[in-house]
Every structure is written in structure tokens, then in C-alpha cells.
Write a protein that holds these residues in place. Structure first.
Motif, PDB file in Angstrom:
ATOM      1  N   UNK A  38       0.803  -1.225   0.000  1.00 54.47           N
ATOM      2  CA  UNK A  38       0.000   0.000   0.000  1.00 54.47           C
ATOM      3  C   UNK A  38       0.837   1.277   0.000  1.00 54.47           C
ATOM      4  N   UNK A  39       2.153   1.105   0.123  1.00 48.41           N
ATOM      5  CA  UNK A  39       3.068   2.245   0.199  1.00 48.41           C
ATOM      6  C   UNK A  39       2.670   3.192   1.332  1.00 48.41           C
ATOM      7  N   UNK A  40       2.473   2.582   2.511  1.00 50.82           N
ATOM      8  CA  UNK A  40       2.153   3.354   3.713  1.00 50.82           C
ATOM      9  C   UNK A  40       3.086   2.879   4.823  1.00 50.82           C
ATOM     10  N   UNK A  41       2.987   3.486   5.979  1.00 45.93           N
ATOM     11  CA  UNK A  41       3.834   3.068   7.099  1.00 45.93           C
ATOM     12  C   UNK A  41       3.336   1.738   7.663  1.00 45.93           C
ATOM     13  N   UNK A  42       4.233   1.021   8.300  1.00 49.99           N
ATOM     14  CA  UNK A  42       3.869  -0.240   8.945  1.00 49.99           C
ATOM     15  C   UNK A  42       2.816   0.022  10.015  1.00 49.99           C
ATOM     16  N   UNK A  43       2.961   1.117  10.733  1.00 47.57           N
ATOM     17  CA  UNK A  43       2.014   1.472  11.798  1.00 47.57           C
ATOM     18  C   UNK A  43       0.598   1.663  11.229  1.00 47.57           C
ATOM     19  N   UNK A  44       0.485   2.336  10.091  1.00 52.65           N
ATOM     20  CA  UNK A  44      -0.826   2.541   9.463  1.00 52.65           C
ATOM     21  C   UNK A  44      -1.418   1.200   9.032  1.00 52.65           C
ATOM     22  N   UNK A  45      -0.603   0.356   8.403  1.00 48.26           N
ATOM     23  CA  UNK A  45      -1.080  -0.962   7.978  1.00 48.26           C
ATOM     24  C   UNK A  45      -1.536  -1.769   9.190  1.00 48.26           C
ATOM     25  N   UNK A  46      -0.782  -1.708  10.263  1.00 40.64           N
ATOM     26  CA  UNK A  46      -1.122  -2.441  11.473  1.00 40.64           C
ATOM     27  C   UNK A  46      -2.459  -1.978  12.045  1.00 40.64           C
ATOM     28  N   UNK A  47      -2.690  -0.672  12.046  1.00 47.02           N
ATOM     29  CA  UNK A  47      -3.980  -0.144  12.520  1.00 47.02           C
ATOM     30  C   UNK A  47      -5.136  -0.686  11.697  1.00 47.02           C
ATOM     31  N   UNK A  48      -4.976  -0.665  10.382  1.00 47.61           N
ATOM     32  CA  UNK A  48      -6.042  -1.157   9.501  1.00 47.61           C
ATOM     33  C   UNK A  48      -6.264  -2.661   9.705  1.00 47.61           C
ATOM     34  N   UNK A  49      -5.184  -3.415   9.846  1.00 46.83           N
ATOM     35  CA  UNK A  49      -5.304  -4.851  10.082  1.00 46.83           C
ATOM     36  C   UNK A  49      -6.035  -5.128  11.394  1.00 46.83           C
ATOM     37  N   UNK A  50      -5.698  -4.385  12.440  1.00 45.28           N
ATOM     38  CA  UNK A  50      -6.380  -4.566  13.728  1.00 45.28           C
ATOM     39  C   UNK A  50      -7.857  -4.194  13.633  1.00 45.28           C
ATOM     40  N   UNK A  51      -8.168  -3.135  12.894  1.00 38.22           N
ATOM     41  CA  UNK A  51      -9.573  -2.753  12.684  1.00 38.22           C
ATOM     42  C   UNK A  51     -10.334  -3.887  12.002  1.00 38.22           C
ATOM     43  N   UNK A  52      -9.736  -4.458  10.968  1.00 34.19           N
ATOM     44  CA  UNK A  52     -10.385  -5.544  10.240  1.00 34.19           C
ATOM     45  C   UNK A  52     -10.551  -6.789  11.106  1.00 34.19           C
ATOM     46  N   UNK A  53      -9.589  -7.035  11.978  1.00 37.03           N
ATOM     47  CA  UNK A  53      -9.710  -8.182  12.877  1.00 37.03           C
ATOM     48  C   UNK A  53     -10.867  -7.963  13.861  1.00 37.03           C
ATOM     49  N   UNK A  54     -11.000  -6.747  14.377  1.00 39.63           N
ATOM     50  CA  UNK A  54     -12.108  -6.442  15.287  1.00 39.63           C
ATOM     51  C   UNK A  54     -13.461  -6.615  14.595  1.00 39.63           C
ATOM     52  N   UNK A  55     -13.494  -6.393  13.281  1.00 39.01           N
ATOM     53  CA  UNK A  55     -14.717  -6.550  12.494  1.00 39.01           C
ATOM     54  C   UNK A  55     -14.900  -7.994  12.018  1.00 39.01           C
TER      55      UNK A  55
END
Length: 77
Positions: A38-55
């Protein structure tokens, strides 16, 4: 000036799209692999991954002292 927030261009849908484009959509990926795609920071990707896991749209598993992988389950989410 305050800290910059997460990149608004990096959406949860963009993360899911990465999995859809894989030969095996259930293949586990690291947060760094998602960030690179996604050409983003690891921290941003991690946030999105955690959001998706919560969903309950993806799952994760710890695979070492500080490593974790994320994957889509075989069900239609």
C-alpha cells in the motif's frame, strides 16, 4: 504542530483488496508486507489490520516474539 494521523488514503477496503489479488486469498501476510503493497507506514497498515480483525474480516496469529501474520478466513466475509 501535532502528530500526523493515519494516512486517509489507506483504507480497510484497500487492505482487503490486497488479499483479493493474491493467488491464495487466505495466504497470511505480515503488517510490513501490507505496508509495502500500500506504500504506507507499517504502523498505518497495522492499525487497519487490527480494525479488520475487530470486524471479524481477517484473523491473526502471533508467530514469534514480536511477529504476527494476518489472513482472511475461507468464509465469505
Amino acid at each position: 504542530m501535532g502528530k500526523p494521523g493515519p494516512d486517509p488514503e489507506t483504507t480497510s477496503e484497500a487492505v482487503l483488496e490486497i488479499y483479493s489479488q493474491l493467488e491464495d486469498p487466505c495466504m497470511p501476510l505480515t503488517a510490513q508486507e501490507v505496508a509495502d503493497e500500500l506504500e504506507c507506514s507499517r504502523r498505518t497498515a497495522l492499525r487497519r489490520l487490527k480494525d479488520l480483525e475487530e470486524e471479524n474480516k481477517i484473523r491473526s496469529k502471533k508467530v514469534g516474539g514480536r511477529s504476527r501474520v494476518w489472513w482472511r478466513s475461507g468464509t465469505s466475509d
